[in-house]
Design an enzyme around this catalytic site. Sequence first.
Site, PDB file in Angstrom:
ATOM      1  N   HIS A 232      -1.107   5.447   1.337  1.00 11.46           N
ATOM      2  CA  HIS A 232       0.192   5.830   1.294  1.00 11.46           C
ATOM      3  C   HIS A 232       0.256   6.729   0.199  1.00 11.46           C
ATOM      4  O   HIS A 232       0.752   8.109   0.223  1.00 11.46           O
ATOM      5  CB  HIS A 232       1.291   4.756   0.992  1.00 11.46           C
ATOM      6  CG  HIS A 232       1.014   3.705   1.902  1.00 11.46           C
ATOM      7  ND1 HIS A 232       1.553   3.474   3.259  1.00 11.46           N
ATOM      8  CD2 HIS A 232       0.326   2.269   2.025  1.00 11.46           C
ATOM      9  CE1 HIS A 232       1.401   2.470   4.018  1.00 11.46           C
ATOM     10  NE2 HIS A 232       0.519   1.765   2.990  1.00 11.46           N
TER      11      HIS A 232
HETATM   12  C1  BDR Z   1       3.959   1.035  -0.954  1.00 10.31           C
HETATM   13  O1  BDR Z   1       3.821  -0.263  -1.365  1.00 10.31           O
HETATM   14  C2  BDR Z   1       2.719  -0.442  -2.349  1.00 10.31           C
HETATM   15  O2  BDR Z   1       2.214  -1.667  -1.961  1.00 10.31           O
HETATM   16  C3  BDR Z   1       1.735   0.901  -1.927  1.00 10.31           C
HETATM   17  O3  BDR Z   1       1.097   0.914  -3.207  1.00 10.31           O
HETATM   18  C4  BDR Z   1       2.520   1.827  -1.636  1.00 10.31           C
HETATM   19  O4  BDR Z   1       3.118   2.470  -3.007  1.00 10.31           O
HETATM   20  C5  BDR Z   1       3.747   1.279   0.571  1.00 10.31           C
HETATM   21  O5  BDR Z   1       4.802   0.619   0.987  1.00 10.31           O
END
Ligand code: BDR
Length: 309
Positions: A232
């Site tokens: 992500h």
């Molecule tokens: C986001 O949530 C976190 O756990 C990850 O690092 C990312 O920033 C994804 O939903």
Amino acid sequence: MSYLIIDTDIGVDDAYAVKLAVLSGELLGVTTTYGNASVVQTTKNAKLALKTWQKNFKVYRGASRPLVIKPPVNDGHIHGIDGLGACYENNESPDADDAIHFIVECARKYKGEVTLLTIGPLTNLALALNIEPNLPNLLKGVISMGGAFGRDGHTGNMTHFAEFNIFADPHAAEEVCSAPFNLTLIPLDITHQVLIDEKDIASYHDEFLSNISKFYLDFSEKYEKFRGMCVHDALTAVYYKHPEFFEVTKSPIAVSTEGITFGQTHRIISSYASIPFDIFKDRPVHNIILNGDVKAIKEYMCQEMNKEN
Ligand code: BDR
Ligand code: CA
């Protein structure tokens, strides 16, 4: 000149983003927040990652909790209990200068030249905005991983409607989205399209990233029946260098801070010419990324990661 600050609750996918930010040659410093782990732990994590990569950037510690609600409980089931796959002994100190002042000072010093990547809850940015209401004009831009807009069923990963970074502090997200930042939001709609597997990770030739990712890969193998992961947060750093890889949708953004849609991000989807109660009226228009060139994004990541090999 172009400068970069990365604001992170450094967990596994954050580490990929931080590595890309380090490699950009434009990084001013790393600011930390709570999220994937406590801010004490994420500050130690950022220091550990930079030390392992032998990079001498300063880490600034930020918010320990959301503006209004209680901090998220981290059970460590995706990123490990320390946020980094629980595979390194971390003896770094959590001490650090203040993240919020660092963001404001850099924005003032390099007016119009600093881009902030946020890859955790938006608390630090909302607090910085409170100190410096002119921040939207001082920063060149903000690129944030967060939210979900329902493209192909990409809704939430915390509730059916809410993505983690927004869910963790929707009040901060709402403040940020209501302000006239040059904001680009990178939601689950695009991040869920960019999956990497063990072969991709091996091709980055980064032992630290390989080691911390094992826990995440085990999680997805068990629950998703796929030994791979979404990176992500890394997409913020890719967008920073290559916005042309992404399709931009323009819309104001509103965030639910109450009710069953708590933490949901909303954009204009209605085509009615006149809406009697227009919640988007007078809100600034932002960039939302729902689609992109997945192949180009992955190729760029691989090419960057191999810069020093
Ligand atoms: C986001 O949530 C976190 O756990 C990850 O690092 C990312 O920033 C994804 O939903
Ligand atoms: Ca994150």
